[in-house]
Design a protein around this motif. Structure first.
Motif, PDB file in Angstrom:
ATOM      1  N   PHE A 318      49.565 -34.851  47.328  1.00 55.36           N
ATOM      2  CA  PHE A 318      50.342 -36.014  47.757  1.00 55.36           C
ATOM      3  C   PHE A 318      50.983 -36.611  46.507  1.00 55.36           C
ATOM      4  O   PHE A 318      50.291 -37.068  45.587  1.00 55.36           O
ATOM      5  CB  PHE A 318      49.439 -37.039  48.437  1.00 55.36           C
ATOM      6  N   THR A 319      52.303 -36.615  46.460  1.00 53.99           N
ATOM      7  CA  THR A 319      53.005 -36.980  45.225  1.00 53.99           C
ATOM      8  C   THR A 319      53.529 -38.397  45.188  1.00 53.99           C
ATOM      9  O   THR A 319      54.030 -38.839  44.158  1.00 53.99           O
ATOM     10  CB  THR A 319      54.203 -36.033  45.017  1.00 53.99           C
ATOM     11  N   ASN A 320      53.414 -39.133  46.297  1.00 56.03           N
ATOM     12  CA  ASN A 320      54.059 -40.454  46.356  1.00 56.03           C
ATOM     13  C   ASN A 320      53.084 -41.521  46.855  1.00 56.03           C
ATOM     14  O   ASN A 320      53.415 -42.329  47.715  1.00 56.03           O
ATOM     15  CB  ASN A 320      55.283 -40.385  47.269  1.00 56.03           C
ATOM     16  N   LEU A 321      51.870 -41.502  46.292  1.00 58.51           N
ATOM     17  CA  LEU A 321      50.807 -42.426  46.690  1.00 58.51           C
ATOM     18  C   LEU A 321      50.704 -43.573  45.681  1.00 58.51           C
ATOM     19  O   LEU A 321      50.794 -43.348  44.471  1.00 58.51           O
ATOM     20  CB  LEU A 321      49.473 -41.673  46.752  1.00 58.51           C
ATOM     21  N   TYR A 322      50.469 -44.791  46.189  1.00 52.41           N
ATOM     22  CA  TYR A 322      50.386 -45.967  45.324  1.00 52.41           C
ATOM     23  C   TYR A 322      49.088 -46.732  45.558  1.00 52.41           C
ATOM     24  O   TYR A 322      48.668 -46.942  46.703  1.00 52.41           O
ATOM     25  CB  TYR A 322      51.586 -46.892  45.579  1.00 52.41           C
ATOM     26  N   ALA A 323      48.454 -47.121  44.448  1.00 54.18           N
ATOM     27  CA  ALA A 323      47.245 -47.952  44.504  1.00 54.18           C
ATOM     28  C   ALA A 323      47.624 -49.360  44.935  1.00 54.18           C
ATOM     29  O   ALA A 323      48.720 -49.851  44.624  1.00 54.18           O
ATOM     30  CB  ALA A 323      46.561 -47.983  43.147  1.00 54.18           C
ATOM     31  N   THR A 324      46.714 -50.019  45.610  1.00 52.25           N
ATOM     32  CA  THR A 324      47.011 -51.377  46.086  1.00 52.25           C
ATOM     33  C   THR A 324      46.815 -52.436  45.013  1.00 52.25           C
ATOM     34  O   THR A 324      47.346 -53.542  45.142  1.00 52.25           O
ATOM     35  CB  THR A 324      46.127 -51.740  47.296  1.00 52.25           C
ATOM     36  N   GLY A 325      46.048 -52.133  43.972  1.00 51.89           N
ATOM     37  CA  GLY A 325      45.764 -53.166  42.978  1.00 51.89           C
ATOM     38  C   GLY A 325      45.419 -52.592  41.628  1.00 51.89           C
ATOM     39  O   GLY A 325      45.678 -51.406  41.345  1.00 51.89           O
ATOM     40  N   THR A 326      44.796 -53.438  40.812  1.00 51.81           N
ATOM     41  CA  THR A 326      44.523 -53.081  39.416  1.00 51.81           C
ATOM     42  C   THR A 326      43.035 -53.049  39.088  1.00 51.81           C
ATOM     43  O   THR A 326      42.673 -52.886  37.930  1.00 51.81           O
ATOM     44  CB  THR A 326      45.204 -54.102  38.487  1.00 51.81           C
ATOM     45  N   ARG A 327      42.186 -53.215  40.097  1.00 47.62           N
ATOM     46  CA  ARG A 327      40.746 -53.220  39.874  1.00 47.62           C
ATOM     47  C   ARG A 327      40.070 -52.170  40.734  1.00 47.62           C
ATOM     48  O   ARG A 327      40.547 -51.833  41.818  1.00 47.62           O
ATOM     49  CB  ARG A 327      40.142 -54.590  40.231  1.00 47.62           C
ATOM     50  N   THR A 328      38.905 -51.709  40.296  1.00 41.95           N
ATOM     51  CA  THR A 328      38.145 -50.743  41.073  1.00 41.95           C
ATOM     52  C   THR A 328      37.824 -51.287  42.462  1.00 41.95           C
ATOM     53  O   THR A 328      37.976 -50.580  43.464  1.00 41.95           O
ATOM     54  CB  THR A 328      36.843 -50.379  40.341  1.00 41.95           C
ATOM     55  N   PRO A 343      45.172 -62.031  48.584  1.00 44.74           N
ATOM     56  CA  PRO A 343      45.311 -62.663  47.260  1.00 44.74           C
ATOM     57  C   PRO A 343      43.990 -63.189  46.729  1.00 44.74           C
ATOM     58  O   PRO A 343      43.138 -63.657  47.482  1.00 44.74           O
ATOM     59  CB  PRO A 343      46.318 -63.789  47.510  1.00 44.74           C
ATOM     60  N   GLY A 344      43.835 -63.124  45.427  1.00 42.87           N
ATOM     61  CA  GLY A 344      42.593 -63.552  44.796  1.00 42.87           C
ATOM     62  C   GLY A 344      41.621 -62.390  44.713  1.00 42.87           C
ATOM     63  O   GLY A 344      41.985 -61.277  44.353  1.00 42.87           O
ATOM     64  N   GLN A 345      40.397 -62.644  45.109  1.00 45.05           N
ATOM     65  CA  GLN A 345      39.319 -61.678  44.946  1.00 45.05           C
ATOM     66  C   GLN A 345      39.359 -60.610  46.033  1.00 45.05           C
ATOM     67  O   GLN A 345      39.750 -60.862  47.173  1.00 45.05           O
ATOM     68  CB  GLN A 345      37.987 -62.422  44.989  1.00 45.05           C
ATOM     69  N   SER A 346      38.928 -59.403  45.671  1.00 42.31           N
ATOM     70  CA  SER A 346      38.814 -58.320  46.640  1.00 42.31           C
ATOM     71  C   SER A 346      37.748 -58.655  47.684  1.00 42.31           C
ATOM     72  O   SER A 346      36.755 -59.346  47.406  1.00 42.31           O
ATOM     73  CB  SER A 346      38.432 -57.031  45.925  1.00 42.31           C
ATOM     74  N   ALA A 572      54.293 -49.078  51.131  1.00 44.24           N
ATOM     75  CA  ALA A 572      53.110 -49.158  50.270  1.00 44.24           C
ATOM     76  C   ALA A 572      52.931 -50.597  49.817  1.00 44.24           C
ATOM     77  O   ALA A 572      53.878 -51.397  49.815  1.00 44.24           O
ATOM     78  CB  ALA A 572      53.251 -48.234  49.065  1.00 44.24           C
ATOM     79  N   PHE A 573      51.682 -50.918  49.448  1.00 46.56           N
ATOM     80  CA  PHE A 573      51.331 -52.260  48.983  1.00 46.56           C
ATOM     81  C   PHE A 573      50.872 -52.161  47.533  1.00 46.56           C
ATOM     82  O   PHE A 573      50.073 -51.284  47.186  1.00 46.56           O
ATOM     83  CB  PHE A 573      50.200 -52.845  49.825  1.00 46.56           C
ATOM     84  N   ILE A 574      51.371 -53.046  46.688  1.00 45.35           N
ATOM     85  CA  ILE A 574      50.903 -53.136  45.303  1.00 45.35           C
ATOM     86  C   ILE A 574      50.686 -54.608  44.994  1.00 45.35           C
ATOM     87  O   ILE A 574      51.362 -55.478  45.558  1.00 45.35           O
ATOM     88  CB  ILE A 574      51.890 -52.494  44.298  1.00 45.35           C
ATOM     89  N   SER A 575      49.754 -54.908  44.088  1.00 50.09           N
ATOM     90  CA  SER A 575      49.446 -56.323  43.880  1.00 50.09           C
ATOM     91  C   SER A 575      48.735 -56.551  42.555  1.00 50.09           C
ATOM     92  O   SER A 575      48.129 -55.640  41.980  1.00 50.09           O
ATOM     93  CB  SER A 575      48.543 -56.845  45.014  1.00 50.09           C
ATOM     94  N   THR A 576      48.823 -57.784  42.095  1.00 50.29           N
ATOM     95  CA  THR A 576      47.876 -58.326  41.133  1.00 50.29           C
ATOM     96  C   THR A 576      46.992 -59.270  41.943  1.00 50.29           C
ATOM     97  O   THR A 576      47.065 -59.282  43.173  1.00 50.29           O
ATOM     98  CB  THR A 576      48.584 -59.090  40.005  1.00 50.29           C
TER      99      THR A 576
END
Length: 661
Positions: A318-328, A343-346, A572-576
């Motif tokens: 799968f070549t076009n996959l995106y992580a939702t965030g920056t933490r494990t 938003p905020g904590q996982s 796709a969803f991406i976030s801080t």
């Protein structure tokens, strides 16, 4: 040698000025150093901007640091006649002055280390790390020569103090009224600083690096502490309840699903006619910090991942996959419950996060034994508690001794990945011998600072990220080779992906290229070689797996089964922790606290620059913004209202939840 600045000052005022100049000077040098360290080229205007705004934030923090000293100075008389007491006071004040200067210096060093890892000033990640002092302190000790640096900092601080500290000047003596007056003055200044400045004062700039450099590290740290959880409906744009319900239902619907009621996302999912793999074991490996650009298949020329590149050629890539965030924990949230980031904590670390609709629980209801297998201590980030509360069997590094496995290498974060896989295979062997199918979510740790691993595995040095990546790759290849000798191998699907990337920060607030992660489905005899290039989110992995296995189930997943999704609906969803991004059709919607939505069109992943930026800048953006709001608002409100909890499927037998530890 006392600077002329202090010659005509009273004792207390001279000391306060010394502390102020020390803090402001170190803060200025830190800001300049980070700018150079970032490797970016800044215009003169950018330099003036972050230096000027940065001084405002430094000045806002300063009164808080001076207040304790002002209280001490008010209590202790400036004129002390007894030589012994005067000498004792001087030594005592000197110790604290050196401690202050050392603290300022340690914070500066910490900022450089944090910037090197996350390309930002201290944020909510730093706050989380402060909670887990054992791991964090251990990680620092294993990654840096702490003793040497600490000694150097104290010696340097003592030297600066010896040369510049105001003393033995016979200055004018301030009366007690003046000394006590400094306390409310500093208190008002402290209040004015936090009231008059907001994060937006610094971050309102097109260049995210300039915004970060405009901040003060301590200000950022305490802001993150106070805003670690955010109420979506209070801070972000919202849709009316009826419109929200209609919109989210239209977004989650896809072929083979039917809604159970007139509201919410609860729906029955019917298996595809061409799917039927109910006897297949599944091993899901989420690799720590595995950015897509580490892999040769995505253009890396360092030969860091020969094993993964081979698996990609032999499996479904799968070549076009995106992580939702920056933490494990954000990646684990997406992989287990298929929900956009709130938003905020996982959710992994929030209260009321047990009994959720999740892939492990769904597979358990249909005959699989779900495992959570972690190479570290699973109390970190609440991981063991979360997975146990959601019906997984929990296994972590504390189980190695009971299994008779001696770790080849370990650090503060966990055992070597090869030992983690040995631990996992012990569980698989037992399940197979008992005639059970298994689903295992394995989380690795070796690709994490301090990047230590057993010697002789790869031709890359210890304590460097490249070595960590290369060893992680070697361990995966070694695991697959060992697993291929097991009787359960031929009927097992291996899914290899990442929890998040190594670095998510960039020139822009949410650079999509920094969220790009790989995924490989490897199962010789079950899946032929191939490439899937459609846009995909981490939240889609669980429902895509359920569809591939050919299962009927009741779902509260937000994700799609990519194999039956109509073309053109990919997103796709991406976030801080604060900024929420929605990728669709080559455009990115950004939702942020107390700001109107922003749409970035024509994003260039190579240069991380945007073509057009603004609210509703292009025809059709209103609908795209509404989609983004519907996804994120629904995820937040449904979790808060307990509507992401498990729905019992028809015919399910009540199962006793495992005892959590």
């Amino acid at each position: 040698m006392v600077p002329r600045t202090f010659k005509n000052c009273s004792r207390g005022l001279g000391r306060l000025l010394w502390l102020a100049l020390a803090f402001l000077g170190i803060s200025l040098l830190t800001r300049i150093g980070l700018a150079l360290f970032s490797g970016e080229s800044y215009s003169v205007g950018s330099w003036l901007r972050f230096l000027a705004v940065g001084m405002l934030f430094d000045a806002a923090v300063l009164p808080w640091l001076l207040l304790p000293w002002a209280v001490y100075d008010a209590i202790v008389p400036e004129k002390i006649d007894r030589p012994f007491l005067k000498c004792a006071e001087t030594i005592w004040a000197g110790i604290w002055a050196i401690a202050y200067f050392s603290f300022f210096s340690v914070v500066a060093f910490g900022e450089f280390a944090f910037w090197g890892e996350f390309s930002s000033r201290f944020d909510f990640i730093a706050v989380d790390y402060l909670v887990y002092t054992h791991e964090v302190i251990g990680n620092i000790q294993e990654s840096y020569p702490v003793g040497l640096w600490s000694g150097a900092i104290v010696l340097f601080s003592a030297g600066v103090w010896a040369l510049t500290w105001p003393r033995d000047m016979a200055p004018p003596v301030a009366g007690w009224k003046l000394r006590f007056l400094r306390i409310p003055v500093l208190g008002l200044a402290a209040f004015a600083g936090v009231s008059g400045l907001t994060m937006d004062t610094a971050l309102r700039t097109e260049n995210a690096y300039v915004g970060q450099l405009s901040l003060n590290g301590l200000y950022s740290l305490f802001h993150a502490y106070r805003h670690n959880e955010l109420d979506y409906e209070r801070y972000y744009p919202i849709l009316p309840a009826e419109r929200l319900n209609d919109r989210i239902r239209s977004l989650v619907a896809q072929p083979g699903t039917s809604f159970i009621s007139s509201s919410g996302i609860d729906r029955n999912v019917t298996a595809r006619a061409d799917a039927g793999r109910r006897d297949v074991n599944v091993v899901l490996i989420s690799v720590e910090s595995l950015s897509g650009d580490y892999l040769g298949m995505f253009g890396n020329t360092q030969n860091l991942t020969p094993e993964l590149d081979k698996l990609a050629n032999d499996g479904l890539l799968f070549t076009n996959l995106y992580a939702t965030g920056t933490r494990t924990v954000r990646g684990l949230e997406a992989l287990s419950i298929g929900t956009p980031p709130t938003p905020g904590q996982s959710i992994v670390r929030r209260p009321q996060n047990g009994g959720l609709e999740n892939v492990g629980e769904e597979l358990k209801e249909q005959g699989w034994t779900p495992y959570w297998v972690y190479g570290g201590y699973g109390y970190f980030d609440n991981m063991n508690a979360y997975f146990c509360a959601n019906e997984y069997k929990v296994v972590d590094r504390t189980d190695l001794d009971a299994e008779g496995i001696a770790a080849h290498s370990e650090n503060i974060w966990g055992v070597a990945d090869e030992d983690l896989y040995s631990l996992a295979m012990r569980q698989f062997d037992r399940e197979f011998e008992s005639g059970n199918r298994f689903f295992a979510h394995i989380m690795t740790t070796s690709n994490h600072r301090p990047y230590t691993f057993p010697e002789g595995r790869v031709n890359f040095p210890q304590h460097h990220r490249e070595g960590g990546v290369a060893y992680t790759d070697w361990a995966i290849g070694n695991f697959i080779r060992r697993a291929s000798e097991k009787p359960w191998f031929k009927n097992t699907l291996f899914i290899i992906t990442a929890d998040h990337t190594a670095k998510a920060a960039g020139k822009t607030d949410l650079p999509p290229s920094r969220y790009h992660i790989p995924m490989i489905w490897y199962a010789p005899g079950l899946i032929g070689p191939g490439v899937e290039g459609r846009l995909m989110s981490q939240v889609d992995i669980a429902p895509t797996l359920m569809g591939w296995l050919g299962l009927d189930y009741t779902s509260r997943f937000f994700g799609y089964d990519l194999f039956r999704l109509e073309p053109g609906r990919e997103r796709a969803f991406i976030s801080t922790y604060q900024k929420l991004g929605y990728l669709k059709g080559g455009r990115l919607v950004i939702l942020d606290v107390n700001k109107p939505p922003v749409v970035v069109d024509g994003f260039d992943a190579e240069t991380e620059t945007a073509g057009t930026e603004g609210t509703a800048a292009i025809a059709g953006d209103d609908a795209l913004i509404e989609e983004a709001i519907a996804w994120y608002q629904s995820a937040s409100s449904l979790f808060r209202e307990g509507l992401l909890k498990d729905i019992a499927d028809d015919g399910d037998e009540e199962q006793k939840a495992p005892a959590c530890r």
